[in-house]
Scaffold this active site. Sequence first.
Site, PDB file in Angstrom:
ATOM      1  N   LYS A  14       0.837  -1.216   0.000  1.00 52.34           N
ATOM      2  CA  LYS A  14       0.000   0.000   0.000  1.00 52.34           C
ATOM      3  C   LYS A  14       0.867   1.259   0.000  1.00 52.34           C
ATOM      4  O   LYS A  14       0.611   2.184  -0.741  1.00 52.34           O
ATOM      5  CB  LYS A  14      -0.932   0.028   1.227  1.00 52.34           C
ATOM      6  CG  LYS A  14      -1.918  -1.126   1.295  1.00 52.34           C
ATOM      7  CD  LYS A  14      -2.924  -0.950   2.425  1.00 52.34           C
ATOM      8  CE  LYS A  14      -2.308  -0.923   3.806  1.00 52.34           C
ATOM      9  NZ  LYS A  14      -1.757  -2.216   4.253  1.00 52.34           N
ATOM     10  N   ARG A  87     -10.124   0.702   8.084  1.00 51.49           N
ATOM     11  CA  ARG A  87      -9.632  -0.637   8.407  1.00 51.49           C
ATOM     12  C   ARG A  87     -10.648  -1.460   9.177  1.00 51.49           C
ATOM     13  O   ARG A  87     -10.361  -2.594   9.548  1.00 51.49           O
ATOM     14  CB  ARG A  87      -8.393  -0.495   9.269  1.00 51.49           C
ATOM     15  CG  ARG A  87      -7.115  -0.768   8.505  1.00 51.49           C
ATOM     16  CD  ARG A  87      -5.951  -0.462   9.410  1.00 51.49           C
ATOM     17  NE  ARG A  87      -4.864  -1.315   9.118  1.00 51.49           N
ATOM     18  CZ  ARG A  87      -3.647  -0.874   8.810  1.00 51.49           C
ATOM     19  NH1 ARG A  87      -3.388   0.409   8.751  1.00 51.49           N
ATOM     20  NH2 ARG A  87      -2.692  -1.715   8.572  1.00 51.49           N
ATOM     21  N   ARG A 124      11.790  -5.686   5.566  1.00 54.76           N
ATOM     22  CA  ARG A 124      11.550  -4.278   5.215  1.00 54.76           C
ATOM     23  C   ARG A 124      12.399  -3.341   6.071  1.00 54.76           C
ATOM     24  O   ARG A 124      12.590  -3.569   7.262  1.00 54.76           O
ATOM     25  CB  ARG A 124      10.065  -3.959   5.432  1.00 54.76           C
ATOM     26  CG  ARG A 124       9.734  -2.485   5.260  1.00 54.76           C
ATOM     27  CD  ARG A 124       8.274  -2.240   5.117  1.00 54.76           C
ATOM     28  NE  ARG A 124       7.554  -2.316   6.373  1.00 54.76           N
ATOM     29  CZ  ARG A 124       6.242  -2.093   6.475  1.00 54.76           C
ATOM     30  NH1 ARG A 124       5.528  -1.814   5.398  1.00 54.76           N
ATOM     31  NH2 ARG A 124       5.654  -2.178   7.639  1.00 54.76           N
TER      32      ARG A 124
HETATM   33  P1  ADP Z   1       0.677  -1.886   7.982  1.00 55.52           P
HETATM   34  O1  ADP Z   1      -0.396  -1.667   6.971  1.00 55.52           O
HETATM   35  O2  ADP Z   1       1.982  -2.264   7.360  1.00 55.52           O
HETATM   36  O3  ADP Z   1       0.282  -2.812   9.109  1.00 55.52           O
HETATM   37  P2  ADP Z   1       0.465   0.890   8.944  1.00 55.52           P
HETATM   38  O4  ADP Z   1       1.663   1.769   8.971  1.00 55.52           O
HETATM   39  O5  ADP Z   1      -0.612   1.182   7.975  1.00 55.52           O
HETATM   40  O6  ADP Z   1       1.055  -0.578   8.753  1.00 55.52           O
HETATM   41  O7  ADP Z   1      -0.184   0.824  10.420  1.00 55.52           O
HETATM   42  C1  ADP Z   1       0.600   0.599  11.543  1.00 55.52           C
HETATM   43  C2  ADP Z   1      -0.275   0.499  12.781  1.00 55.52           C
HETATM   44  O8  ADP Z   1      -1.016   1.723  12.959  1.00 55.52           O
HETATM   45  C3  ADP Z   1      -1.341  -0.587  12.752  1.00 55.52           C
HETATM   46  O9  ADP Z   1      -0.824  -1.855  13.111  1.00 55.52           O
HETATM   47  C4  ADP Z   1      -2.347  -0.033  13.779  1.00 55.52           C
HETATM   48  O10 ADP Z   1      -1.874  -0.209  15.091  1.00 55.52           O
HETATM   49  C5  ADP Z   1      -2.322   1.460  13.477  1.00 55.52           C
HETATM   50  N1  ADP Z   1      -3.323   1.841  12.462  1.00 55.52           N
HETATM   51  C6  ADP Z   1      -3.068   2.280  11.205  1.00 55.52           C
HETATM   52  N2  ADP Z   1      -4.218   2.544  10.525  1.00 55.52           N
HETATM   53  C7  ADP Z   1      -5.226   2.257  11.385  1.00 55.52           C
HETATM   54  C8  ADP Z   1      -6.653   2.301  11.297  1.00 55.52           C
HETATM   55  N3  ADP Z   1      -7.281   2.701  10.177  1.00 55.52           N
HETATM   56  N4  ADP Z   1      -7.372   1.928  12.369  1.00 55.52           N
HETATM   57  C9  ADP Z   1      -6.782   1.535  13.524  1.00 55.52           C
HETATM   58  N5  ADP Z   1      -5.444   1.455  13.688  1.00 55.52           N
HETATM   59  C10 ADP Z   1      -4.659   1.815  12.630  1.00 55.52           C
END
Ligand code: ADP
Length: 210
Positions: A14, A87, A124
């Site tokens: 993503k 999410r 990564r």
């Molecule tokens: P990845 O998609 O690689 O798991 P992200 O950088 O998108 O990593 O997200 C890292 C962390 O941030 C998630 O594991 C969660 O704890 C939090 N997070 C990110 N986006 C959301 C969301 N939409 N709702 C709740 N928690 C989120």
Amino acid sequence: MKIVVLLGPPGSGKGTLAASLSEHLRLAVFVIGDALRAAIDAGSKLGLKVKSAVEAGRLVDDETILALAREFLRTHPEGVLLDGFPRTIRQAEGLRSLLSAEDDLHVIYLDASEETVTSRLSSRRVCPGCGEIYNMRFRPPKNDGVCDNCGVTLIRRKDDTEEVIRERYRVYLRETAPLVDYFADGLIRVDGNLSGDKALESVRGELCPA
Ligand code: ADP
């Protein structure tokens, strides 16, 4: 207003796709995970609130995330690319309630196998300076351990450990995978096992018809 949502398991690409797509579409990108990590590093009130969930690979509560997303949409009326939001079904409903009939919503689903994402995430590395994403096996930096763009030493994210990667994947299956059905109508499906360039190629045509 054009809203592009990137959906997919952690490690499906993503972030890489968001970076290249935002250039093509000239849209502001909201990387929710980066915003949360920046708040944690700054030790702000938000950072303190979300730290334990982010570092353990659990989701942050919907209200906090919806407030951040609402603010980003409000301040970018020209259109946005959302990486990591929504999410959960509740967040998706929250997003829908913020849109009007004239808004143009596109949802891209990066579909990648558990093996692909686990192997990508465990190798990564990210640049804390400019945010560039590398992979020590598939896309290493030119000079060992430092960013090609800014020469800063690359780091491994705290949640890119084997145990937390497994937890993030479990959370994805339980909370986020149901959004594929929720947005089934018009969903743009991309093979997340493809390289970054090929993934971009496959969505570009659908999002920017000639
Ligand atoms: P990845 O998609 O690689 O798991 P992200 O950088 O998108 O990593 O997200 C890292 C962390 O941030 C998630 O594991 C969660 O704890 C939090 N997070 C990110 N986006 C959301 C969301 N939409 N709702 C709740 N928690 C989120």
